[in-house]
Design a protein around this motif. Structure first.
Motif, mmCIF file in Angstrom:
data_model
loop_
_atom_site.group_PDB
_atom_site.id
_atom_site.type_symbol
_atom_site.label_atom_id
_atom_site.label_comp_id
_atom_site.label_asym_id
_atom_site.label_seq_id
_atom_site.Cartn_x
_atom_site.Cartn_y
_atom_site.Cartn_z
ATOM 1 N N ARG A 55 -4.259 6.801 -2.319
ATOM 2 C CA ARG A 55 -3.495 5.566 -2.030
ATOM 3 C C ARG A 55 -4.034 4.630 -2.864
ATOM 4 O O ARG A 55 -5.141 4.366 -3.299
ATOM 5 C CB ARG A 55 -3.671 5.206 -0.551
ATOM 6 C CG ARG A 55 -3.067 6.152 0.510
ATOM 7 C CD ARG A 55 -3.884 6.231 1.839
ATOM 8 N NE ARG A 55 -5.039 6.581 2.003
ATOM 9 C CZ ARG A 55 -5.871 6.836 2.946
ATOM 10 N NH1 ARG A 55 -5.269 6.569 4.198
ATOM 11 N NH2 ARG A 55 -6.996 7.242 3.045
ATOM 12 N N LYS A 56 -3.062 3.621 -3.383
ATOM 13 C CA LYS A 56 -3.141 2.622 -4.235
ATOM 14 C C LYS A 56 -2.213 1.545 -3.575
ATOM 15 O O LYS A 56 -1.439 1.344 -2.708
ATOM 16 C CB LYS A 56 -2.993 3.125 -5.584
ATOM 17 C CG LYS A 56 -1.546 3.431 -5.773
ATOM 18 C CD LYS A 56 -1.366 4.088 -7.001
ATOM 19 C CE LYS A 56 -2.002 5.251 -7.164
ATOM 20 N NZ LYS A 56 -1.644 6.163 -8.302
ATOM 21 N N VAL A 57 -2.414 0.148 -4.210
ATOM 22 C CA VAL A 57 -1.761 -0.861 -3.991
ATOM 23 C C VAL A 57 -1.017 -1.481 -5.254
ATOM 24 O O VAL A 57 -1.497 -1.432 -6.410
ATOM 25 C CB VAL A 57 -2.622 -2.025 -3.566
ATOM 26 C CG1 VAL A 57 -1.719 -3.325 -3.501
ATOM 27 C CG2 VAL A 57 -3.113 -1.584 -2.131
ATOM 28 N N THR A 58 0.259 -1.806 -5.059
ATOM 29 C CA THR A 58 0.920 -2.226 -6.037
ATOM 30 C C THR A 58 1.501 -3.868 -5.672
ATOM 31 O O THR A 58 2.025 -4.102 -4.895
ATOM 32 C CB THR A 58 2.469 -1.507 -6.273
ATOM 33 O OG1 THR A 58 2.128 -0.170 -6.527
ATOM 34 C CG2 THR A 58 3.145 -2.186 -7.537
ATOM 35 N N LEU B 8 0.716 -1.206 -0.030
ATOM 36 C CA LEU B 8 -0.198 0.104 -0.125
ATOM 37 C C LEU B 8 0.862 1.251 -0.009
ATOM 38 O O LEU B 8 1.795 1.246 0.784
ATOM 39 C CB LEU B 8 -0.973 -0.212 1.313
ATOM 40 C CG LEU B 8 -1.660 1.156 1.441
ATOM 41 C CD1 LEU B 8 -2.914 1.350 0.408
ATOM 42 C CD2 LEU B 8 -2.526 0.967 2.774
ATOM 43 N N GLY B 9 0.550 2.221 -1.012
ATOM 44 C CA GLY B 9 1.172 3.470 -0.751
ATOM 45 C C GLY B 9 0.469 4.429 -1.811
ATOM 46 O O GLY B 9 -0.551 4.302 -2.274
ATOM 47 N N TYR B 10 1.314 5.354 -2.186
ATOM 48 C CA TYR B 10 0.741 6.506 -3.028
ATOM 49 C C TYR B 10 1.449 6.142 -4.480
ATOM 50 O O TYR B 10 1.363 7.314 -5.415
ATOM 51 C CB TYR B 10 1.166 7.878 -2.464
ATOM 52 C CG TYR B 10 0.264 8.319 -1.451
ATOM 53 C CD1 TYR B 10 -0.803 9.162 -1.450
ATOM 54 C CD2 TYR B 10 0.734 7.983 -0.059
ATOM 55 C CE1 TYR B 10 -1.716 9.201 -0.376
ATOM 56 C CE2 TYR B 10 0.215 8.435 1.050
ATOM 57 C CZ TYR B 10 -1.040 8.963 0.911
ATOM 58 O OH TYR B 10 -1.727 9.396 1.842
ATOM 59 N N ILE C 52 4.990 -9.003 -13.505
ATOM 60 C CA ILE C 52 4.846 -7.468 -14.055
ATOM 61 C C ILE C 52 4.106 -6.797 -13.036
ATOM 62 O O ILE C 52 3.260 -7.443 -12.353
ATOM 63 C CB ILE C 52 3.859 -7.746 -15.369
ATOM 64 C CG1 ILE C 52 2.671 -8.436 -14.968
ATOM 65 C CG2 ILE C 52 4.567 -8.247 -16.600
ATOM 66 C CD1 ILE C 52 1.539 -8.485 -16.159
ATOM 67 N N PRO C 53 4.172 -5.182 -13.004
ATOM 68 C CA PRO C 53 3.573 -4.614 -12.002
ATOM 69 C C PRO C 53 2.159 -4.763 -12.387
ATOM 70 O O PRO C 53 1.776 -4.033 -13.470
ATOM 71 C CB PRO C 53 4.393 -3.285 -11.976
ATOM 72 C CG PRO C 53 5.020 -3.268 -13.303
ATOM 73 C CD PRO C 53 5.140 -4.704 -13.705
ATOM 74 N N VAL C 54 1.171 -4.555 -11.354
ATOM 75 C CA VAL C 54 -0.085 -4.388 -11.374
ATOM 76 C C VAL C 54 -0.599 -3.199 -10.363
ATOM 77 O O VAL C 54 -0.232 -3.710 -9.172
ATOM 78 C CB VAL C 54 -1.035 -5.439 -11.170
ATOM 79 C CG1 VAL C 54 -2.520 -5.246 -11.163
ATOM 80 C CG2 VAL C 54 -0.638 -6.701 -12.302
ATOM 81 N N THR C 55 -1.227 -2.188 -10.769
ATOM 82 C CA THR C 55 -1.664 -1.221 -10.003
ATOM 83 C C THR C 55 -3.206 -1.268 -9.683
ATOM 84 O O THR C 55 -4.029 -1.436 -10.371
ATOM 85 C CB THR C 55 -1.245 0.094 -10.162
ATOM 86 O OG1 THR C 55 -0.134 0.267 -10.415
ATOM 87 C CG2 THR C 55 -1.627 1.326 -9.497
ATOM 88 N N ARG D 272 -6.324 6.163 8.475
ATOM 89 C CA ARG D 272 -5.095 6.986 8.133
ATOM 90 C C ARG D 272 -3.923 6.160 7.768
ATOM 91 O O ARG D 272 -2.816 6.811 7.959
ATOM 92 C CB ARG D 272 -4.715 7.879 9.795
ATOM 93 C CG ARG D 272 -6.091 8.418 10.183
ATOM 94 C CD ARG D 272 -5.823 9.016 11.434
ATOM 95 N NE ARG D 272 -4.682 9.965 11.446
ATOM 96 C CZ ARG D 272 -4.288 10.740 12.608
ATOM 97 N NH1 ARG D 272 -4.789 10.302 13.505
ATOM 98 N NH2 ARG D 272 -3.309 11.421 12.329
ATOM 99 N N LEU D 273 -4.029 4.979 7.513
ATOM 100 C CA LEU D 273 -2.854 4.375 6.962
ATOM 101 C C LEU D 273 -2.287 4.808 5.786
ATOM 102 O O LEU D 273 -3.149 4.906 4.704
ATOM 103 C CB LEU D 273 -3.301 2.794 7.244
ATOM 104 C CG LEU D 273 -1.968 1.716 6.642
ATOM 105 C CD1 LEU D 273 -1.173 1.832 7.941
ATOM 106 C CD2 LEU D 273 -2.637 0.377 6.314
ATOM 107 N N GLU D 274 -0.948 4.863 5.544
ATOM 108 C CA GLU D 274 -0.269 5.586 4.137
ATOM 109 C C GLU D 274 0.179 4.400 3.384
ATOM 110 O O GLU D 274 0.506 4.584 2.353
ATOM 111 C CB GLU D 274 0.415 6.890 4.706
ATOM 112 C CG GLU D 274 -0.332 7.986 5.132
ATOM 113 C CD GLU D 274 0.403 9.066 5.194
ATOM 114 O OE1 GLU D 274 1.729 9.109 5.137
ATOM 115 O OE2 GLU D 274 -0.116 10.160 5.264
#
Length: 427
Positions: free
Chosen positions: A281-284, A83-85, A340-343, A354-356
């Motif tokens: 916020r999104k997940v990779t 999880l992140g930006y 391969i990266p998936v977003t 509030r988790l970043e």
């Protein structure tokens, strides 16, 4: 001499004595009957005889009975993600000079806000897809000779900022001494030219959104646009030139989140002076390139947060370049497969709290079959001739072909299998 007879069997006194051997034959017949009954019970249990209707006198079989049902089976799989930006990207800072102010890491910058200051001059964020590739403002060009006798067409700027035709003070057309350009007016031999382009419209759209109006939002940078720019520059505390330098503005699709700075106060502006990400916020995840058929745009997934809470997400982007496998090499050496990266975009940002950042689990649909016959996996039995089968409620065994296994159930098919058929789950 008198003979005394003792009766051993439960026969009344005086009954005739059976012939020799009769009592032994009766005992043998009773034993044979017991053996036959046992044999029938065994045959019924093995399903070796009889039709669909079972023997009502047969002893009950152990285990529960379920029905063959028609349903949709969905196979789910999961991957570890982060999880992140998203990836931090460098801001295209084109101002030249010394960095005199930087925002805090993690700060959110919106349209009209300062991203940084260079030589104590603000660099402002605005929204758009075109980069700032040139300065914007009125430009001057030389007058072209008039059509009559080649006399120049003298123009001067009126008080309202418009351009009007003017008469030469000298009838002969010569320039009168003292007619040099005054402050805010072009030189007598030049006229302001309206700059045109889609970048002008993009800037004017932002200027109007910030409340500086009085002009028409179009592809022309006019005197009215310049007047609005001056009001904007006054609010920023910079010189009111009416023109925008190429380094004064940076465009992005929307508001940004400031990343780690690549420069310190007092250093010279460079390519990585300041980085940014989006504000959502999104997940990779790194998906196996060989098993990434599930990763299609807008495919639904479930993201499990570090605290165990599930949130809904959708595939937002799929990388087009796979990483090289780790370990092994040519010749079939063992190692991690190429990925391969998936977003994954998270629809409800509030559900994340509030988790970043942090590790998460992404659950996705691997395979799915619809409208198929299913039974619990525990209902399958191994057949002596090989393969799988089902035991019916009356003790018969039928062969089946298995398909997808998912959520404790299995897809089954075969000529003897039908929806609603009762099958037994052995203990």
């Amino acid at each position: 001499m008198t003979e005394t007879v003792t009766h051993i069997d439960d026969e009344p006194p005086g009954a005739p004595t059976p012939p020799r051997g009769t009592r032994g034959r009766r005992t043998a017949l009773i034993a044979a009957a017991v053996v036959v009954v046992a044999a029938v019970a065994v045959v019924g249990a093995l399903g070796l005889g009889g039709g669909d209707d079972g023997d009502p006198t047969a002893p009950p079989r152990s285990g529960s009975v379920v029905s063959v049902s028609r349903a949709t089976l969905t196979e789910r799989a999961s991957l570890e993600g982060q999880l992140g930006y998203g990836t931090e990207l460098p801001l295209p800072v084109k101002a030249q000079g010394t960095v005199t102010w930087l925002p805090e890491t993690g700060a959110t910058v919106e349209r009209g806000d300062e991203l940084l200051r260079v030589d104590d001059r603000p660099v402002v964020l605005m929204y758009g897809s075109l980069p700032m590739y040139r300065s914007l403002g009125l430009t001057a060009q030389e007058d072209e000779p008039g059509s009559a006798g080649g006399a120049p067409d003298r123009r001067q700027q009126n008080d309202s900022g418009g351009v009007t035709a003017g008469k030469s003070p000298n009838p002969s057309g010569s320039e009168t001494p003292g007619s040099a350009a005054t402050e805010g007016n072009p030189a007598p031999s030049q006229v302001p030219r309206e700059l045109r382009g889609m970048d002008v419209m993009q800037f004017e759209t932002n200027l109007a959104a910030l409340g500086y109006t009085g002009f028409t939002v179009d592809e022309k940078f006019t005197n009215l646009t310049a007047a609005a720019v001056k009001r904007w520059q006054k609010s920023l505390g910079v010189a009111q030139t009416g023109a925008v330098d190429v380094g004064d503005v940076i465009y992005s699709a929307s508001k940004v989140r400031i990343g780690q700075p690549g420069a310190r106060l007092g250093s010279t502006v460079g390519e990585n002076t300041l980085t940014y990400t989006g504000t959502t916020r999104k997940v990779t995840v790194n998906a196996s390139a060989a098993e990434a058929a599930w990763a299609v745009r807008n495919a639904p997934v479930t993201v499990t947060l570090p605290n165990g809470d599930p949130v809904q997400g959708r595939v937002a982007a799929i990388g087009k370049q796979a990483t090289a496998p780790e370990g092994g090499g040519e010749g079939g050496g063992q190692g991690r497969p190429a990925t391969i990266p998936v977003t994954v975009a998270i629809e409800d940002q509030g559900a994340v709290g509030r988790l970043e950042s942090g590790p998460v689990t992404v659950e996705y649909v691997g395979k799915e079959v619809k409208d198929v016959l299913t039974v619990p996996v525990s209902a399958l039995v191994a057949l002596a001739e090989g393969g799988h089968g089902l035991e019916t409620a009356d003790g018969r065994f039928v062969a089946v072909k298995t398909g997808l296994f998912a959520d404790g159930n299995v897809e089954v098919s075969g000529t003897a299998v039908r929806e609603g058929m009762k099958v037994r789950i052995p203990e």
